[in-house]
Design a protein around this motif. Sequence first.
Motif, PDB file in Angstrom:
ATOM      1  N   ARG A  14       0.801  -1.268  -0.036  1.00  0.00           N
ATOM      2  CA  ARG A  14      -0.037   0.059  -0.040  1.00  0.00           C
ATOM      3  C   ARG A  14       0.849   1.217  -0.053  1.00  0.00           C
ATOM      4  NH1 ARG A  14      -5.309  -1.614   0.939  1.00  0.00           N
ATOM      5  NH2 ARG A  14      -5.521  -3.782   1.999  1.00  0.00           N
ATOM      6  N   LYS A  16       1.329   5.495  -0.175  1.00  0.00           N
ATOM      7  CA  LYS A  16       0.634   6.770   0.044  1.00  0.00           C
ATOM      8  C   LYS A  16       1.354   7.945  -0.571  1.00  0.00           C
ATOM      9  CE  LYS A  16      -2.117   5.143   4.048  1.00  0.00           C
ATOM     10  NZ  LYS A  16      -2.389   5.412   5.191  1.00  0.00           N
ATOM     11  N   ASP A 152      -8.418   3.514  -3.510  1.00  0.00           N
ATOM     12  CA  ASP A 152      -8.892   2.566  -2.428  1.00  0.00           C
ATOM     13  C   ASP A 152     -10.015   3.314  -1.642  1.00  0.00           C
ATOM     14  OD1 ASP A 152      -9.224   0.611  -0.497  1.00  0.00           O
ATOM     15  OD2 ASP A 152      -7.331   1.182   0.361  1.00  0.00           O
TER      16      ASP A 152
END
Length: 244
Positions: A14, A16, A152
């Motif tokens: 994941r 960011k 997401d």
Amino acid sequence: MTNEYSKSGDPIYRYKDKETGWRPPTYGEEGWSEKIEEHMERYYGTVDSVFHEVLSDFIHIDVHHIKPSARHPYHVLFTTGMSYLPMNTPEGREDYRFAELMVCLPPEWQISDEAFKNQSNYWPVYWLKMLARLPHEHHTWLGQGHTIPNGDPAEPLADNTAMDGIILLPPIRVEAGFHTLRMNEEDSVRFYSLIPLYGEEMNFKLNKGSDALTDKFDKQGISELVDIGRKNTCKRSWFSFWKG
């Protein structure tokens, strides 16, 4: 690099914010991009135009366009620049440090600076450039079978399709010998196609693995040639729900 895994055992990453700040772009070794372009032309045809990147971060990414022909009756867009820097591959995957991306689009797809003002036409270029830069921004890697959702939670890639993610796979509508380009005695570049996925297909891949998904693709005749209205290979019918 991650403590999260899918049911199929694949790691889940994941991302960011960028892990490193802006730095002047690299343009690769002399002759590197020319060798990639020659390789693509050998298998797909003459490059018609190049969409040059004006402002670059980390690496300079260009997108090249090969028009449809009798040999390959579809558009081919491909990157040069992703392989200017090695990716951070896991131990034992050092041979996969260098890659470039491509996408195959139907002949009616509109490809021009003017057409790209419409997101329904532009999203393949956006994804080529974004994914080509992603491994270098986040100190990671991309390879065969990797999937990337459009956000997401995931949202459709464009207004004209319900597909909301991408899987990277080697193209199958091309002659043998294409998939790996030896650059020197130590380094090779791998080529992966962007294939859009429905959300159900993304979930199926996470649960069962990419091989199980490509088996479904094979049965339905799905290849790297993008079809924004194609059948969803993992969507159950109302009849199947009723049967349980």
